[in-house]
Design a protein around this motif. Structure first.
Motif, PDB file in Angstrom:
ATOM      1  N   THR A   1       0.865  -1.176   0.000  1.00  0.00           N
ATOM      2  CA  THR A   1       0.000   0.000   0.000  1.00  0.00           C
ATOM      3  C   THR A   1       0.906   1.232   0.000  1.00  0.00           C
ATOM      4  O   THR A   1       2.123   1.132   0.149  1.00  0.00           O
ATOM      5  N   GLY A   2       0.312   2.403  -0.162  1.00  0.00           N
ATOM      6  CA  GLY A   2       1.084   3.639  -0.031  1.00  0.00           C
ATOM      7  C   GLY A   2       1.800   4.055  -1.300  1.00  0.00           C
ATOM      8  O   GLY A   2       1.416   3.673  -2.409  1.00  0.00           O
ATOM      9  N   PRO A   3       2.874   4.850  -1.160  1.00  0.00           N
ATOM     10  CA  PRO A   3       3.535   5.448  -2.330  1.00  0.00           C
ATOM     11  C   PRO A   3       3.988   4.443  -3.369  1.00  0.00           C
ATOM     12  O   PRO A   3       3.961   4.729  -4.570  1.00  0.00           O
ATOM     13  N   VAL A   4       4.437   3.263  -2.940  1.00  0.00           N
ATOM     14  CA  VAL A   4       4.961   2.306  -3.904  1.00  0.00           C
ATOM     15  C   VAL A   4       3.884   1.835  -4.873  1.00  0.00           C
ATOM     16  O   VAL A   4       4.173   1.489  -6.024  1.00  0.00           O
ATOM     17  N   VAL A   5       2.625   1.839  -4.449  1.00  0.00           N
ATOM     18  CA  VAL A   5       1.544   1.403  -5.335  1.00  0.00           C
ATOM     19  C   VAL A   5       1.383   2.387  -6.488  1.00  0.00           C
ATOM     20  O   VAL A   5       1.162   1.984  -7.635  1.00  0.00           O
ATOM     21  N   ARG A   6       1.478   3.675  -6.190  1.00  0.00           N
ATOM     22  CA  ARG A   6       1.386   4.659  -7.285  1.00  0.00           C
ATOM     23  C   ARG A   6       2.531   4.478  -8.276  1.00  0.00           C
ATOM     24  O   ARG A   6       2.352   4.625  -9.496  1.00  0.00           O
ATOM     25  N   ALA A   7       3.718   4.128  -7.778  1.00  0.00           N
ATOM     26  CA  ALA A   7       4.842   3.861  -8.679  1.00  0.00           C
ATOM     27  C   ALA A   7       4.583   2.609  -9.516  1.00  0.00           C
ATOM     28  O   ALA A   7       4.942   2.549 -10.696  1.00  0.00           O
ATOM     29  N   GLN A   8       3.970   1.603  -8.920  1.00  0.00           N
ATOM     30  CA  GLN A   8       3.619   0.399  -9.676  1.00  0.00           C
ATOM     31  C   GLN A   8       2.566   0.707 -10.737  1.00  0.00           C
ATOM     32  O   GLN A   8       2.627   0.172 -11.847  1.00  0.00           O
ATOM     33  N   SER A   9       1.624   1.560 -10.413  1.00  0.00           N
ATOM     34  CA  SER A   9       0.611   1.960 -11.393  1.00  0.00           C
ATOM     35  C   SER A   9       1.260   2.686 -12.570  1.00  0.00           C
ATOM     36  O   SER A   9       0.874   2.486 -13.727  1.00  0.00           O
ATOM     37  N   ALA A  10       2.241   3.539 -12.280  1.00  0.00           N
ATOM     38  CA  ALA A  10       2.962   4.223 -13.363  1.00  0.00           C
ATOM     39  C   ALA A  10       3.704   3.211 -14.231  1.00  0.00           C
ATOM     40  O   ALA A  10       3.769   3.361 -15.460  1.00  0.00           O
ATOM     41  N   ALA A  11       4.261   2.163 -13.596  1.00  0.00           N
ATOM     42  CA  ALA A  11       4.936   1.110 -14.360  1.00  0.00           C
ATOM     43  C   ALA A  11       3.938   0.365 -15.240  1.00  0.00           C
ATOM     44  O   ALA A  11       4.232   0.047 -16.396  1.00  0.00           O
TER      45      ALA A  11
END
Length: 523
Positions: free
Chosen positions: A216-226
């Protein structure tokens, strides 16, 4: 399961057949408008649950939970799909037409029927016989299905498609090996698992030891960008452009329901997993996820990696290169868990330098009797003796000792390693799709997470029994310099095998012969 590397042996046959019969070709790809992860998800139930599960000291960091057991990991995906309100972004190298695959596809269909936007991206290498399945799923409102780097030939078995596409081998040899599941841009599950029975302890014959991370958290947004990077890539095709629909939409939806069948009973999970955690399904119902909080970074290959003609250019900046840099920073120890492990000249230099600097290097990989990729084992065996001479510890999975992993009941099925994990010192861990071999480094695309947390590393190490890797043979060199395999016994001793355990000379001879046709760079 048919494997990428083993089928490279058919390449010569494919080329010969192609010269005789000709090859299929793809139509011209039509541009698609860009699409991105939904950002307005704060009011969803999952976003609110994440906020409720985030402690004060977790603010600004990512919430994390290891998912080492197959049933718990499958339960997480299905439960998140059932809870999603806005979006599901799903990306896999392989999604099989078996009970597990159909479970997930039914969950995606049901989410779409609730108004959830579903984007499914599948690598096309293993989709033989699945055009109708994915095409009819795409006929549902709110669902889009796309294929990464599609093969021109659509008909027949895998081998038939491979032969029919042989003239495009230089292109189709490059695959998207990524695995990613994101619900409402708020909770993700990512790691080493494809979607199929054997990845979730649902097979009666062979099951994989694997690992995922819920985040959860910031890393999920980075995964979404990926995910968006791949979804909008020119190497990705809407399935309708590859396989034009033959049925009216309503009939296509009916046909999808016929293929996947009726709903199945819930996945059976234990009360607690090997780390003492309850199922995600239960935690969603209780309104709080059990998480650790840490800095986490997404490593992802550019999908254009597959189009670069120079192998070294494909390696530069790749997930593999960055994980190797992480290992280079080790001060005391490196643990490498890789089912397909071929260090190559560069890897040998870097691992040798680490040992020379006093770093303890431990390698955990498949044995010849457990691997589903015997050609890869032979590639690794070329380096095995030198790795031992350098002082590295090597363990190879023993196929009938899965019960000693604390990861569930393997029953009569054999255990195989599929997890891709690297632990550096006591405070950094990589979990992802990347194997330490040339194929991951220079041919396929990969994705993974690096977590900087002593707490997370301690949690992971709880999965290793106090007595060590009891699920594996420990390798050593005899006084005469030959490799010996030490199999743990219940009394604390070892049974010593002087030859590769669980195999025979005929199989080894065939594997050696096959290896003559496949270069190490393809493994």
């Amino acid at each position: 399961m048919t494997t990428t590397r083993s089928l490279l042996l058919a390449c010569l046959l494919a080329w010969c057949a192609a010269c005789i019969t000709g090859c299929a070709s793809l139509p011209a790809r039509q541009p698609t408008p860009p699409a991105h992860a939904l950002a307005d998800v704060g009011a969803t139930g999952l976003a609110r649950l994440v906020a409720a599960s985030t402690s004060a000291d977790g603010q600004g960091r990512s919430g994390l939970r290891m998912l080492p057991e197959g049933p718990f990991s499958l339960d997480a995906r299905l439960s998140l799909a059932a809870a999603a309100e806005k979006s599901l972004d799903v990306q896999y190298y392989q999604l099989q037409s078996d009970a597990t695959g159909f479970r997930l596809l039914r969950a995606l269909r049901d989410a779409a029927a609730r108004g959830v936007r579903v984007r499914l991206l599948v690598d096309d290498f293993y989709t033989a016989g699945q055009d109708e399945l994915f095409g009819t799923l795409s006929a549902h409102p709110n669902v889009e299905v796309r294929l990464f780097n599609p093969l021109p030939e659509r008909k027949g078995s895998f081998l038939g498609r491979f032969i029919g596409s042989a003239s495009a081998f230089a292109r189709i040899n490059h695959r998207m090996h990524n695995k990613l599941f994101i619900a409402d841009n708020s909770v993700s599950v990512a790691g080493g698992r494809n979607i199929g029975d054997e990845y979730f302890m649902q097979s009666e014959t062979a099951n994989f030891i694997d690992a995922d991370v819920l985040a959860t958290g910031p890393v999920v947004r980075a995964q979404s960008a990926a995910f968006d990077l791949y979804w909008n890539s020119p190497h990705v095709w809407p399935i309708e452009q590859v396989v034009p629909p033959l049925l009216a939409p309503a009939r296509s939806r009916e046909r999808f329901d016929e293929i996947v069948g009726p709903a199945a009973p819930d996945i059976v999970v234990r009360a607690h997993d090997a780390l003492g955690k309850t199922a995600v399904r239960q935690q969603l119902a209780e309104g709080r996820l059990d998480l650790m909080f840490a800095k986490a970074t997404v490593l992802v290959d550019d999908p254009d990696k597959i189009a670069r003609t120079d192998a070294d250019e494909r390696l530069a900046g790749s997930v593999t290169a960055r994980v190797m840099e992480l290992m280079d920073s080790a001060r005391s120890q490196v643990l490498i868990i890789s089912p397909y492990f071929i260090p190559g000249r560069l890897g040998m230099q870097r691992l040798g330098r680490a040992v020379g600097n006093g770093v303890k290097v431990t390698i955990y990989t498949n044995s010849l009797s457990s691997t589903d990729e015997p050609l890869v084992y032979l590639g690794y065996a070329r380096y095995r003796d030198d790795l031992l001479k350098l002082g590295m510890e090597i363990y190879e999975v023993a196929p009938h000792r899965g019960g000693s992993t604390n990861l569930g009941a393997f029953g009569t099925s054999i255990s195989r390693l599929h997890a891709k994990i690297s632990v550096v010192d006591d405070d950094r861990i990589f979990v992802g799709s990347m194997n330490l071999d040339s194929r991951s480094a220079r041919i396929n695309t990969e994705i993974g997470l690096v977590v900087e947390s002593a707490e997370v590393v301690r949690e992971f190490r709880r999965l290793i029994p106090v007595r060590g890797f009891q699920s594996a043979y420990r390798l050593r060199l005899s006084d005469s310099g030959r490799v010996e395999w030490l199999e743990p016994r219940e009394d604390g001793g070892f049974t010593v095998h002087h030859d590769n355990p669980g195999t025979n000379w005929i199989a080894e001879l065939w594997n050696w012969f096959s290896s003559l046709f496949v270069g190490e760079e393809q493994l």
